[in-house]
Motif scaffolding. Structure first.
Motif, short mmCIF file in Angstrom:
data_model
loop_
_atom_site.label_atom_id
_atom_site.label_comp_id
_atom_site.label_asym_id
_atom_site.label_seq_id
_atom_site.Cartn_x
_atom_site.Cartn_y
_atom_site.Cartn_z
N CYS A 194 6.03 -0.56 -12.65
CA CYS A 194 5.24 0.51 -13.26
C CYS A 194 6.04 1.79 -13.43
O CYS A 194 5.84 2.55 -14.37
N LYS A 195 6.95 2.02 -12.47
CA LYS A 195 7.79 3.23 -12.54
C LYS A 195 8.94 3.05 -13.53
O LYS A 195 9.69 3.99 -13.79
N LEU A 224 5.79 -5.50 -17.48
CA LEU A 224 7.15 -5.52 -18.03
C LEU A 224 7.14 -5.28 -19.53
O LEU A 224 8.05 -4.65 -20.08
N CYS A 225 6.10 -5.77 -20.20
CA CYS A 225 6.02 -5.62 -21.66
C CYS A 225 5.73 -4.19 -22.08
O CYS A 225 5.81 -3.87 -23.28
N HIS A 238 0.83 -1.21 0.00
CA HIS A 238 0.00 0.00 0.00
C HIS A 238 0.87 1.26 0.00
O HIS A 238 0.58 2.22 -0.73
N LEU A 239 1.92 1.27 0.78
CA LEU A 239 2.80 2.44 0.84
C LEU A 239 3.50 2.67 -0.50
O LEU A 239 3.72 3.81 -0.90
N ALA A 240 3.85 1.59 -1.19
CA ALA A 240 4.54 1.72 -2.47
C ALA A 240 3.61 2.15 -3.60
O ALA A 240 4.07 2.58 -4.66
N SER A 241 2.30 2.05 -3.38
CA SER A 241 1.36 2.34 -4.47
C SER A 241 1.04 3.82 -4.60
O SER A 241 0.46 4.23 -5.61
N LEU A 283 16.94 -0.42 -12.00
CA LEU A 283 17.45 -1.44 -11.08
C LEU A 283 16.39 -2.51 -10.83
O LEU A 283 16.69 -3.71 -10.88
N ALA A 284 15.16 -2.08 -10.58
CA ALA A 284 14.09 -3.03 -10.31
C ALA A 284 13.83 -3.91 -11.54
O ALA A 284 13.67 -5.13 -11.41
N LEU A 285 13.80 -3.31 -12.72
CA LEU A 285 13.56 -4.08 -13.95
C LEU A 285 14.66 -5.11 -14.17
O LEU A 285 14.41 -6.24 -14.58
#
Length: 632
Positions: A245-246, A287-288, A157-160, A250-252
């Motif tokens: 989504c961002k 991701l796509c 929730h905090l990350a959204s 690094l995350a990707l």
């Protein structure tokens, strides 16, 4: 339970300073708020038996009134963060074992998650109150999977929210790695530490109490644990979705590891739990939407094949599989890595007009995407694209050449050929019937969607009997695209379910069978008692067992037990008694597998397995009668 009434009965009169329950009964709002604020400050410093009752009451209030701003503005988040930190820090001491304090970290994290799920202003207060570090400690597994479940929910929730994402992103690398690990391993962990522990006395009592709220037996505990394991996996994926989504590099890079992408395809969440969550396919779709993500997805043949199978299923997320393939085909850098595989599947969907509320003219979009550069690359032959081009050209010619009279004559001729094919099929001449159905399809005008639907479905039945599941899936998919609404033709659903079963695609088979049964129920609304076909019930039982969220974990545990038995017997045995020991090992293995449901109790076989070219329909019916008689 009325916690304040319970407290009054136990103590008669309250003498505790800054008591939460007394504060809640205070009629003066100013005094109540002041006392509650002090109560939240003092609670982490106390070692009272009352703390568990207070936390349980706060959990109930947060769940039922998550938008009430009173507690968030009085310091509840800082209080919950300090209680979680105390529980983690004092695990080596006796604090967690006193007064049922073992429940407190769970309730505290749950309270944070409940207040932050709807209101961005609450999420901002929570993040600024320092809840992220203690929640991250729970995510690291400092306690157990039960606390991880509520921690990952709150962090998701905090990350959204845009306003709190930056504070969460300070821990980006670790949080992404932990969420990936949790999504991959949580099902096995829950099974090994809870569901697979059949001796109830060996399960952690507070886990059992939290799962069932203190009521319910073994069956309810297992059912709720299955639901919680599914939630744990889906909420872990939700955190990854927030970073993906961002399009953070690094995350990707972490998420797009090939091994994890392959695992995502199998993260489903089960049939009943988390129906609104797109699970693994939802993350692949996100991701796509990034160039890097498309490139990494396109590199995995296994992922592309799973997307292709999803695009030709009646799964709720069918449109997501189609979207992913279209995104890959529209990117010049990934198009030619996937077109040879995806065209074989997508061509069966080009006559799909709409798919629920998600898309209209979907088939037309698929056709245009597949044929985007067909003329320029015509030298590179692709049979699927050539077939699609021929279908479009044929449709154009028919619109110009076929008058009303010719069209009616063609319809009558097609009907005659179909009747001939039906007769051949009933006589057991399956191959000849297939040829006739193909002849009828070649003559049938494109605009006769209903007639072509039946012809495709009947031809698929022939292919099933001839043990050609791939062709059967293609024809049933085309029939389902021609049905109105899409995926509603009962016979095609059942036939495709059987074809998927032959190929071992259990999830696709299950979803088609569920849709088939739903159609049976709708068609019998007028009757008081709905009759579900016996053969469909058997298929559902088989595939639900195979697609159970704990199926892999169960099999792994059964295999490890078998190895232990084999090692034990191997140490005892010698060459002289080798055959005898081998038989004992086999018997023990079968016993363990059956006890752990490693083998289905019904050894399902495709219903039409025996009716091939060599046998007639009469012989087939005779065998079925014998089987029914034997079961009676």
């Amino acid at each position: 339970m009325d916690f304040m009434s319970k407290k009054e009965k136990e103590h008669g009169g309250c003498t505790t300073q800054f008591c939460f329950f007394c504060a809640m009964k205070e009629p003066d709002s100013f005094k109540r708020r002041a006392t509650l604020a002090t109560c939240f400050k003092q609670m982490p410093l106390r070692d009272d038996q009352e703390n568990v009752l207070v936390l349980s009451s706060l959990w109930h209030i947060a769940m039922t009134h998550p938008d009430d701003q009173e507690f968030p503005n009085l310091g509840i988040f800082e209080c919950m963060a300090r209680l979680i930190h105390k529980g983690i820090k004092d695990q080596s001491s006796r604090w967690l074992q006193k007064h049922q304090n073992i429940y407190i970290p769970y309730y505290a994290a749950h309270v944070i998650g409940s207040y932050t799920m709807n209101r961005v202003e609450f999420a901002k207060i929570a993040a600024e109150s320092g809840v992220i570090p203690p929640l991250l400690e729970l995510l690291r597994g400092k306690m157990s999977w039960v606390e991880q479940r509520v921690a990952v929910r709150a962090l998701g929730h905090l990350a959204s929210y845009e306003k709190t994402f930056k504070l969460v992103a300070d821990y980006e690398e670790e949080m992404v790695r932990l969420a990936m690990e949790l999504a991959s391993t949580c099902v096995n962990v829950v099974y090994a530490s809870f569901v697979g522990v059949t001796d109830k006395s060996k399960r952690l009592k507070y886990h059992c109490d939290l799962v069932t709220r203190g009521i319910g037996g073994l069956e309810m505990e297992n059912s709720k644990a299955e639901e919680w394991a599914s939630q744990l996996q889906c909420w872990s994926l939700y955190i990854l979705n927030c970073f993906a989504c961002k399009q953070r590099p690094l995350a990707l890079k972490l998420i797009c590891k090939q091994e994890f992408l392959r695992e995502l395809c199998g993260m489903w969440g089960g049939l009943l739990a988390n129906q609104a969550s797109p699970a693994g396919i939802g993350l692949i779709r996100i991701l796509c939407y990034s160039k890097y993500g498309r490139r990494k997805v396109a590199e995995s043949k296994e992922v592309i094949e799973r997307l292709c199978n999803l695009s030709r299923s009646s799964d709720d997320w069918q449109y997501m599989g189609i979207d992913c393939l279209l995104l890959l085909l529209k990117d010049a850098d990934t198009r030619y890595n996937v077109i040879d595989i995806s065209a074989l599947f997508l061509i069966d969907l080009v006559e799909l007009r709409s798919l629920g509320d998600h898309r209209s003219n979907l088939g037309e979009t698929i056709a245009k995407t597949l044929l985007f550069d067909y003329k320029q690359r015509k030298s590179n032959k692709n049979e699927a694209l050539e077939e699609l081009w021929s279908l479009i050209e044929r449709s154009k010619k028919e619109r110009v050449l076929l008058s009303g009279e010719i069209w009616e004559e063609r319809r009558v001729l097609v009907d005659l050929i179909k009747q001939e094919a039906n007769h051949l099929f009933c006589e057991g001449e399956v191959e000849e019937a297939l040829i006739k159905y193909s002849e009828a399809l070649a003559l049938c005008p494109i605009r006769l969607r209903k007639e072509r639907m039946v012809l495709y479905s009947n031809r698929a039945q022939c292919q099933l009997l001839l043990r050609d599941p791939d062709s059967a899936i293609r024809d049933t998919t085309r029939a389902l695209c021609l049905s109105s609404p899409a995926n509603s033709h009962g016979k095609s659903l059942w036939r495709r379910s059987q074809a998927y079963d032959m190929k071992g695609l259990t999830r696709e088979s299950l979803m088609d069978c569920v849709m088939f049964i739903n159609g049976c129920i709708k068609s019998e609304k007028s009757s008081q008692r709905v009759k579900i076909p016996y053969y469909a019930a058997r298929m559902i039982s088989k595939q639900m067992d195979a697609t159970w969220i704990f199926a892999t974990a169960r099999s792994t545990m059964a295999t490890s037990q078998v190895k232990k038995v084999q090692e034990s017997e191997g140490n005892k045995g010698n060459n002289e008694g080798g055959n005898h020991n081998q038989q004992e090992n086999h018997d023990e293995m079968m016993k363990i597998l059956m006890e752990n449901k490693g083998l289905s109790t019904i050894l399902e076989e495709p219903l039409m397995h025996n009716m091939v070219k060599e046998g007639s329909s009469t012989a087939y019916c005779s065998r079925r009668k014998q089987e029914r008689t034997r079961r009676m």
